[in-house]
Write a protein that holds these residues in place. Structure first.
Motif, PDB file in Angstrom:
ATOM      1  N   GLY A 117      54.879  45.442  57.382  1.00 53.55           N
ATOM      2  CA  GLY A 117      53.861  44.698  57.902  1.00 53.55           C
ATOM      3  C   GLY A 117      52.551  44.977  57.440  1.00 53.55           C
ATOM      4  O   GLY A 117      51.620  44.490  57.883  1.00 53.55           O
ATOM      5  N   GLY A 118      52.354  45.742  56.642  1.00 49.31           N
ATOM      6  CA  GLY A 118      51.285  46.091  55.840  1.00 49.31           C
ATOM      7  C   GLY A 118      51.216  45.456  54.803  1.00 49.31           C
ATOM      8  O   GLY A 118      50.788  44.786  54.112  1.00 49.31           O
ATOM      9  N   VAL A 119      49.190  45.220  55.019  1.00 48.41           N
ATOM     10  CA  VAL A 119      49.225  44.339  54.183  1.00 48.41           C
ATOM     11  C   VAL A 119      48.809  45.586  52.118  1.00 48.41           C
ATOM     12  O   VAL A 119      47.997  46.195  52.595  1.00 48.41           O
ATOM     13  N   CYS A 120      48.775  44.450  50.981  1.00 48.54           N
ATOM     14  CA  CYS A 120      48.789  45.682  50.350  1.00 48.54           C
ATOM     15  C   CYS A 120      47.588  43.896  49.304  1.00 48.54           C
ATOM     16  O   CYS A 120      48.054  42.539  49.597  1.00 48.54           O
ATOM     17  N   MET A 121      47.508  44.653  48.570  1.00 52.32           N
ATOM     18  CA  MET A 121      45.871  44.004  47.623  1.00 52.32           C
ATOM     19  C   MET A 121      46.265  44.110  46.341  1.00 52.32           C
ATOM     20  O   MET A 121      46.638  45.818  45.863  1.00 52.32           O
ATOM     21  N   THR A 122      45.796  42.981  44.955  1.00 50.32           N
ATOM     22  CA  THR A 122      45.992  43.448  43.816  1.00 50.32           C
ATOM     23  C   THR A 122      44.301  42.513  43.480  1.00 50.32           C
ATOM     24  O   THR A 122      44.228  42.062  43.827  1.00 50.32           O
ATOM     25  N   ILE A 123      43.631  43.322  42.734  1.00 48.32           N
ATOM     26  CA  ILE A 123      42.356  43.312  41.926  1.00 48.32           C
ATOM     27  C   ILE A 123      42.638  42.891  40.535  1.00 48.32           C
ATOM     28  O   ILE A 123      42.623  43.552  39.547  1.00 48.32           O
ATOM     29  N   SER A 124      42.681  42.103  39.807  1.00 49.00           N
ATOM     30  CA  SER A 124      42.880  41.667  38.597  1.00 49.00           C
ATOM     31  C   SER A 124      41.765  42.670  37.792  1.00 49.00           C
ATOM     32  O   SER A 124      40.640  42.930  37.893  1.00 49.00           O
ATOM     33  N   SER A 125      41.941  42.706  36.752  1.00 49.73           N
ATOM     34  CA  SER A 125      40.754  43.694  35.810  1.00 49.73           C
ATOM     35  C   SER A 125      39.340  42.710  35.424  1.00 49.73           C
ATOM     36  O   SER A 125      38.477  43.136  35.191  1.00 49.73           O
ATOM     37  N   ARG A 126      39.390  41.315  35.227  1.00 50.04           N
ATOM     38  CA  ARG A 126      38.534  40.630  35.721  1.00 50.04           C
ATOM     39  C   ARG A 126      37.307  40.258  36.717  1.00 50.04           C
ATOM     40  O   ARG A 126      36.530  39.863  36.977  1.00 50.04           O
ATOM     41  N   ALA A 127      38.082  40.970  37.455  1.00 49.47           N
ATOM     42  CA  ALA A 127      36.956  41.498  39.265  1.00 49.47           C
ATOM     43  C   ALA A 127      36.765  42.470  39.015  1.00 49.47           C
ATOM     44  O   ALA A 127      36.016  42.958  39.506  1.00 49.47           O
TER      45      ALA A 127
END
Length: 302
Positions: A117-127
């Motif tokens: 139930g933990g939050v994961c996030m990915t951020i693109s190289s475009r950001a």
């Protein structure tokens, strides 16, 4: 001592007690002590277990405290989503948040880890903010099947290497790779990373800081490089995380490197006591796949 059979049917004959005879409230107490995948497996045992496994009390205990905010973020900030969070069955809320939810024009995505139930996030190289990204003599975005965002930022050669990014989000409090894309580069393009180390930096809006450094060597091996730890102090207040990877020593050029994405993951995935920052580094040494790959991973697992 009374006997309990393994039958999944209710009302066992001969005075025996079956699983279906257990009170649903008792079953729910058991399920509260299991993780979500285990709850779903237990739901197959009997009608009673299935009913308990659908209860709001069981699933609300598995959701982050700020699940309503997360649901609103998944709906692109729609206010109606906050009200919907109270009306939707909590099992459905959990399922919705476990999907990949895109933000900021598809350059970021977040989801709940199904197991904990933990939050994961990915951020693109475009950001990310990359020095020289608009000059094709230095950088290009190229298709890559290995990337979740289907493209990576490829560095041909540059003197001043600087990649920075930030994300502001209400993170909850702590509770196999494909082949590369078809583009091929000569191994001679990989250079400059063993002369000076790359510095990794982390800071948060509440004053936490960390930094480290390493040489980007050892071709063909993925490396999770630990940058630093940070702790989420409140689920209801957004925390801004700023991160960077820099090598700005201008005595030599460096190149043959791809930047894929940044990932933020909860601490329990690494079995540590705080959220941790890692950079995942890979360079490729075969002739067919002879360009370096660098995936920046702000992560809790190593």
């Amino acid at each position: 001592m009374g006997g309990v059979t393994s039958s999944s049917a209710g009302g066992g004959g001969g005075g025996e007690t079956a699983l279906g005879d257990l009170p649903e409230s008792c079953v729910a107490e058991v399920l509260l002590r299991l993780d979500p995948p285990e709850i779903c497996r237990m739901a197959r045992l009997s009608r009673t277990f299935r009913g308990a496994a659908s209860g709001d009390g069981v699933w609300e205990a598995k959701l982050p405290r700020n699940y309503a905010r997360l649901l609103a973020a998944a709906a692109d900030g729609e206010a109606a989503a906050l009200e919907a969070a109270e009306a939707i069955p909590k099992k459905e809320v959990y399922a919705r948040l476990c999907r990949r939810n895109r933000l900021d024009g598809g350059t970021k995505e977040f989801w709940l880890d199904k197991g904990g139930g933990g939050v994961c996030m990915t951020i693109s190289s475009r950001a990310l903010s990359i020095t020289g990204i608009d000059d094709r003599r230095y950088w290009n975005f190229i298709p890559n099947d290995e990337s979740r965002f289907h493209a990576v930022a490829y560095l041909s050669q540059i003197w001043w290497f600087e990649v920075r990014g930030e994300v502001e989000f209400c993170f909850p409090e702590g509770r196999p790779l494909k082949r590369l894309g078809r583009r091929v580069y000569s191994s001679e393009h990989i250079h400059g990373w063993d002369i000076k180390p790359v510095r990794f930096q982390l800071s948060t809006s509440d004053g936490q800081q960390a930094q480290s450094k390493c040489y980007l060597t050892d071709p063909g091996v993925w490396i999770n490089h630990h940058v630093g730890d940070f702790v989420v102090k409140s689920s209801n207040e957004p925390v801004k995380i700023q991160f960077a990877m820099v090598q700005i020593d201008c005595t030599h050029t460096k190149g043959g490197l791809c930047v894929d994405s940044v990932a933020v993951k909860p601490q329990y995935l690494a079995k540590k006591k705080a959220s941790r920052i890692y950079f995942l580094v890979r360079s490729v040494k075969t002739v067919q796949e002879s360009h370096s790959v660098l995936s920046i991973e702000v992560s809790t697992n190593k």
